[in-house]
Design a protein around this motif. Structure first.
Motif, PDB file in Angstrom:
ATOM      1  N   GLU A 115      82.408  68.506   0.744  1.00 17.69           N
ATOM      2  CA  GLU A 115      82.512  68.059   2.136  1.00 17.69           C
ATOM      3  C   GLU A 115      81.761  66.756   2.349  1.00 17.69           C
ATOM      4  O   GLU A 115      82.200  65.882   3.098  1.00 17.69           O
ATOM      5  N   ASP A 120      80.219  73.396  -5.635  1.00 21.63           N
ATOM      6  CA  ASP A 120      79.674  73.758  -4.333  1.00 21.63           C
ATOM      7  C   ASP A 120      80.481  73.064  -3.233  1.00 21.63           C
ATOM      8  O   ASP A 120      80.609  71.847  -3.218  1.00 21.63           O
ATOM      9  N   GLN A 121      81.033  73.843  -2.333  1.00 25.08           N
ATOM     10  CA  GLN A 121      81.959  73.290  -1.344  1.00 25.08           C
ATOM     11  C   GLN A 121      81.282  72.273  -0.433  1.00 25.08           C
ATOM     12  O   GLN A 121      81.914  71.324   0.031  1.00 25.08           O
ATOM     13  N   ASP A 134      83.832  76.638  -9.811  1.00 27.36           N
ATOM     14  CA  ASP A 134      84.054  75.873  -8.588  1.00 27.36           C
ATOM     15  C   ASP A 134      82.796  75.158  -8.179  1.00 27.36           C
ATOM     16  O   ASP A 134      81.680  75.688  -8.284  1.00 27.36           O
TER      17      ASP A 134
END
Lengths: 443, 562
Positions: B80, B75-76, B73
């Motif tokens: 954003e 990095d959120q 995944d």
């Protein structure tokens, strides 16, 4: 020396090849092939490439080279080094305020004055520049910028357009040259502004006038005073055939050329016939053929005149001679010169005013001839052929020929009225002879 | 740009089933992100090319591809940041008046400009691809998606093949996107005829025409363009016809009169969950024309004197057909015309076009726009004040009445009749009437043929007179010969010896030859040959004559002695 000679030898074929290239460059719009070749199309929104693609592709299918540019393009030029780069100009840019590059009002008018053709389409957002070009060509658009042509009796029945600015018009000018010989069955769809023709201009013609109930006003606002353009004085599509045979088409609806109008069906208000396809495609194709000289272009060659019974052309005629005049006229059919057939080509024998005016008879192969007697006025005359017909280029030929009076030995030789005088002198001579004999020898 | 092609090729390969994992996915992500600007646009390459919205779309698509190819995944926070970029990009959206939204760029030269269609398509493509991959919602208003969908639908059918491709590809991205699927409210007809009892029909579909979820269409407000504040109708629900999947509303019970109206609609979805999936487009504005048959009646026309008002003199008109009323007036009278226009519901109607046209025989036309007062149209043309406007032209004027409006199904142009006007003479300083255009068919008529009339030859006396005088001139010769015979002349003096005879004969022959020469000169010789011959003959004659005459003179004559 030898080096110079070698240089010259090399330069010569180069020069020859360059000079042979120049005529190729001018191949486009020459006297032998009057149809235009290269067209410059100016648009103010590049989406017109897509929304009017059928019109453009039909032009390309007929062999024209289209150069489609934005009207602001800084590289625009009509002339380079004194030569014109294009043979025709299509202005589909109604809202352009200023052209890019070296193009401006004067350049466009020079282009037309040099004998080249122009198609001008306006819209409800027409700028002053386009209005000025139209005014110079003899056509005045409605001054109110928000006005559109509205016709409540001759509109196109539509489920989505309800304010009667979409007009279906079929009052075409009757001319086979301009609109082709096949009748346009369906009405033509039009939406845009109307224009009126300058009454002092004798070269401009209405191809599609509006119906008598039409008027030009802002559809969103109530009328405060009667509109200045009403009825059949409003012209929807007009043409100008200039004296130098440049042809101009002016219309107030850019949408008339669009794919949507070309393909859509039409039903005129008050009529029950619903046409599957509007007359736009046929109308626009035929009139563009006329504008770009595929039709209606005449040339006159081989002017001959001679005395009846002879074949060489004398340098002078005598009064009361019988002479024959002949000229060959051909019409350009788009690909070749065909003989022109008409019954109203006239020749004038002219000195300050026409002394003789005769209609030329044709043999249907392009030869027009007639014969007449030279008037008994002497002076320097001209054979003038000035042929102007609706939609055709004008022919203006003139050949000068002097006419002399009788020489002293071309009069009547023996006149019966003078017989008493002949009798008198001869009788005197006879009497003298007899008298001389008698008197001498009488005894 | 290199990233775009390589990442997407890997993405397509992965879609075919093979498992591909992109190592260093976050490095690639960051390097793509580095091309971005603060306002949401991206640059094509790392060299100094201009940032563009079109490139932003391509970059977003590439980022979506990278995310789907990544093994772990991302990095959120990075995601954003990209989401915020997208929101900023949508700030640069442009709009037309009817709610359509699009992206466009400034034109710098002609080379890099792609046009609004390609730019908007690229952004839609990129954003929907990104939204498909990313979990969570993108903060884009559903109305914006609806506006973009309207943009693609409003082009119609483009003419060029690549424009069709762009349009259809973008619409298919919008059809099934994860942000919100736009629902389009369309009306098969915006011109409804009250006389043929048309119904107001509305259709709600997705961009490609597939069925919408269960919903209701509400007619929120109806305004007339004159009074934009006060609604005429409010809150009517359209009934649903599930077979044809059409929402309709009957107009007759609404008691709406003819005219142009602005209608506002709203779509309300039945299932509240659908609000997250579908975009209804908010308040939708639409223009409608309600047309009907307008009754024109109570029409009459007449001529009045300036002072008196005589109601009897009015002639009734039937405005459903052409009339042929014949009137006569001079400049001291007035012409009165009145009529009434009623809508199907009985209200007075004010059409856009009410013209009275007076046209002279010389085609000069005058138009009067009529105003209505208290529901009736009445006009009183006072010719005294109009004399100058009519350019002092007397004669027959044709009268026509034109009434038309967008809401009228029976607009007409009717002939009323004609009026013979007698106006005073125009003073010298009055403006002449405007010139009328020449009929084009008459302009090109061939000219009249001219043949030259030759000068008549001078009159000569008749031939008999000349012959008579010829005889008269020859008479003296005859008389002379008779006289000679009478006198009894003889030729006794003719010499007898040979030489004188010879000379005499030659002498007289010479004289005869000269006379013959004159005859030949008269017939056809020219002066030069004649003079030559005359010279020769003359010299010859001198010698011969001298001999003869001297011989003759030397012979004795009896005349001298007696």
């Amino acid at each position: 020396m030898a080096k110079l000679a070698l240089l010259f030898l090399f330069a010569l074929p180069l020069l020859l090849s360059l000079t042979s290239l120049l005529p190729l460059h001018c191949n486009a719009f020459s006297v032998d092939r009057p149809t235009d070749r290269r067209l410059l199309v100016l648009v103010d929104d590049l989406a017109i490439r897509s929304s009017h693609s059928r019109f453009f592709s039909s032009l390309q299918a007929r062999g024209y080279d289209l150069d489609l540019r934005h009207a602001d393009d800084p590289g625009l030029a009509l002339r380079r080094y004194g030569q014109y780069l294009y043979d025709g100009l299509i202005l589909f840019s109604p809202s352009v305020q200023r052209f890019g590059g070296s193009l401006d009002l004067a350049a466009v008018l020079d282009f037309v004055d040099a004998g080249h053709d122009l198609i001008l389409a306006a819209d409800s957002s027409t700028s002053d520049l386009i209005r000025e070009i139209a005014t110079e060509c003899g056509v005045d658009f409605d001054e109110d910028p928000a006005a559109m042509v509205i016709d409540h009796t001759s509109y196109a029945v539509s489920e989505t357009e309800g304010d009667h600015t979409l007009i279906a018009s079929d009052d075409f000018i009757k001319s086979d040259v301009i609109l082709g010989d096949k009748k346009i069955e369906a009405p033509v769809l039009f939406r845009g502004i109307g224009h009126s023709l300058n009454t002092a201009n004798s070269l401009v013609l209405k191809v599609l006038p509006a119906s008598p109930a039409a008027y030009s006003a802002n559809p969103l606002m109530k009328l405060s005073s009667p509109p200045s353009l009403t009825g059949s004085a409003i012209s929807l599509v007009s043409i100008v055939q200039a004296r130098n045979n440049a042809r101009i088409l002016i219309t107030g609806s850019l949408d008339m050329f669009s794919n949507r109008f070309l393909k859509s069906g039409v039903q005129k208000a008050g009529r029950s016939i619903k046409h599957e396809k509007s007359g736009n495609e046929q109308f626009v194709t035929e009139i563009s053929k006329w504008v770009f000289h595929e039709r209606g272009h005449l040339k006159a060659v081989n002017v001959h005149h001679h005395k009846v019974g002879e074949t060489n052309e004398p340098s002078m005629y005598r009064i009361n001679d019988d002479l024959e005049y002949s000229v060959e006229i051909y019409e350009w059919s788009g690909s070749s010169w065909e003989p022109y057939v008409a019954d109203d080509v006239q020749v004038q024998f002219y000195m300050m005013s026409p002394y003789v005016l005769k209609t030329l008879a044709t043999d249907h192969k392009g030869l027009y001839s007639t014969s007449f007697k030279v008037p008994d006025v002497y002076g320097v005359f001209q054979f003038k052929v000035e042929h102007q017909k609706l939609g055709y280029t004008s022919l203006s030929l003139s050949k000068q020929i002097p006419v002399r009076p009788f020489r002293h030995n071309e009069y009547e030789r023996f006149i019966t009225t003078a017989f008493p005088y002949y009798g008198a002198s001869f009788s005197t001579m006879v009497a003298f002879f007899i008298f001389s004999i008698v008197y001498l020898y009488n005894k | 740009m290199d990233f775009y092609y390589s990442v997407l090729s890997l993405f397509y390969i992965k879609q075919q089933g093979s498992s591909i994992v992109l190592l260093d996915a976050d490095v690639i992500f960051d390097s793509i992100k580095a091309h971005g600007q603060s306002d949401g646009r991206y640059r094509y390459d790392s060299d100094n090319s201009e940032p563009s919205t079109h490139a932003a779309g391509i970059a977003l698509e590439t980022l979506a591809g990278v995310l789907s190819l990544a093994d772990s995944d991302m990095d959120q926070s990075k995601i954003e940041v990209v989401k915020n970029d997208i929101v900023k990009l949508f700030d640069s959206i442009k709009s037309y008046d009817d709610g359509t939204l699009y992206f466009d760029e400034k034109r710098i030269g002609d080379t890099e400009y792609r046009g609004p269609l390609a730019t908007t398509a690229s952004v839609v493509h990129g954003v929907t691809a990104f939204a498909a991959i990313v979990s969570g919602k993108l903060e884009i208003n559903g109305d914006k998606m609806a506006g973009l969908a309207k943009f693609f639908l409003s082009i119609g059918i483009p003419g060029r093949t690549n424009d069709i491709y762009i349009q259809l590809e973008s619409l298919s991205c919008l059809e099934n996107n994860r942000i919100s699927i736009p629902l389009i409210l369309s009306f098969p007809a915006a011109v409804l005829s009250l006389s043929s009892k048309d119904r107001l029909k509305a259709d709600v579909t997705t961009v490609f025409g597939s069925a919408a979820p269960p919903l209701t269409v509400n007619l929120v407000q109806v305004f007339s363009p004159d009074s934009e504040d006060v609604p005429i109708l409010e809150n009517k629900e359209l009934q649903c016809d599930p077979e044809n999947s059409i929402h309709y509303l009957d107009l007759l019970p609404l008691k709406v009169d003819v005219g142009k109206y602005i209608l506002f609609f709203e779509i309300s979805l039945h299932d509240p969950d659908h609000l997250n999936i579908y975009a209804t487009g908010g308040r939708i504005k639409a223009f409608f024309f309600f047309t009907g048959i307008i009754k024109a009646d109570k029409a009459a026309v007449g001529i009045f004197d300036t002072d008196a008002e005589n109601a009897v003199a009015l002639q009734k008109l039937d405005l459903s057909r052409d009339n042929t009323v014949s009137l006569a007036a001079n400049h001291l009278k007035k012409m009165h015309l009145n009529f009434q226009l009623l809508t199907p519901l009985g209200h007075t109607f004010k059409p856009h076009q009410v013209f009275l046209k007076l046209r002279h025989e010389s085609k000069v036309e005058h138009i009067f726009a009529l105003e209505s007062s208290a529901g009736k149209y009445k006009v009183l043309l006072d010719f005294l004040g109009l004399v100058e406007k009519f350019y002092y032209l007397s004669g027959r004027y044709d009268i026509k009445l034109a009434v038309g409006d967008a809401a009228m199904e029976n607009s007409f142009l009717r002939a009323i009749g004609h009026i013979d006007l007698d106006l005073p003479q125009s003073p010298e300083k009055a403006a002449p009437p405007p010139p009328q255009p020449i009929d084009p068919y008459l302009r090109f008529v061939p000219k009249q043929e001219i043949s030259h009339i030759f000068r008549a030859p001078e009159k000569r006396p008749p031939e008999e007179l000349s012959s008579a005088f010829l005889v008269l001139t020859l008479l003296p010769l005859v008389g002379f010969l008779i006289g000679l015979l009478h006198l009894g002349v003889n030729l006794k003096g003719f010499p007898s010896s040979s030489v004188p005879v010879f000379c005499s004969i030659l002498f007289h022959g010479g004289i005869g030859a000269i006379l013959l020469l004159y005859v030949f000169f008269w017939l056809k010789l020219d002066l030069f040959t004649t003079l030559e011959a005359l010279g020769l003959l003359g010299v010859f004659l001198i010698f011969v004559g001298h001999r003869t005459l001297s011989h003759h003179a030397s012979t004795p004559t009896k005349l001298k002695t007696t």
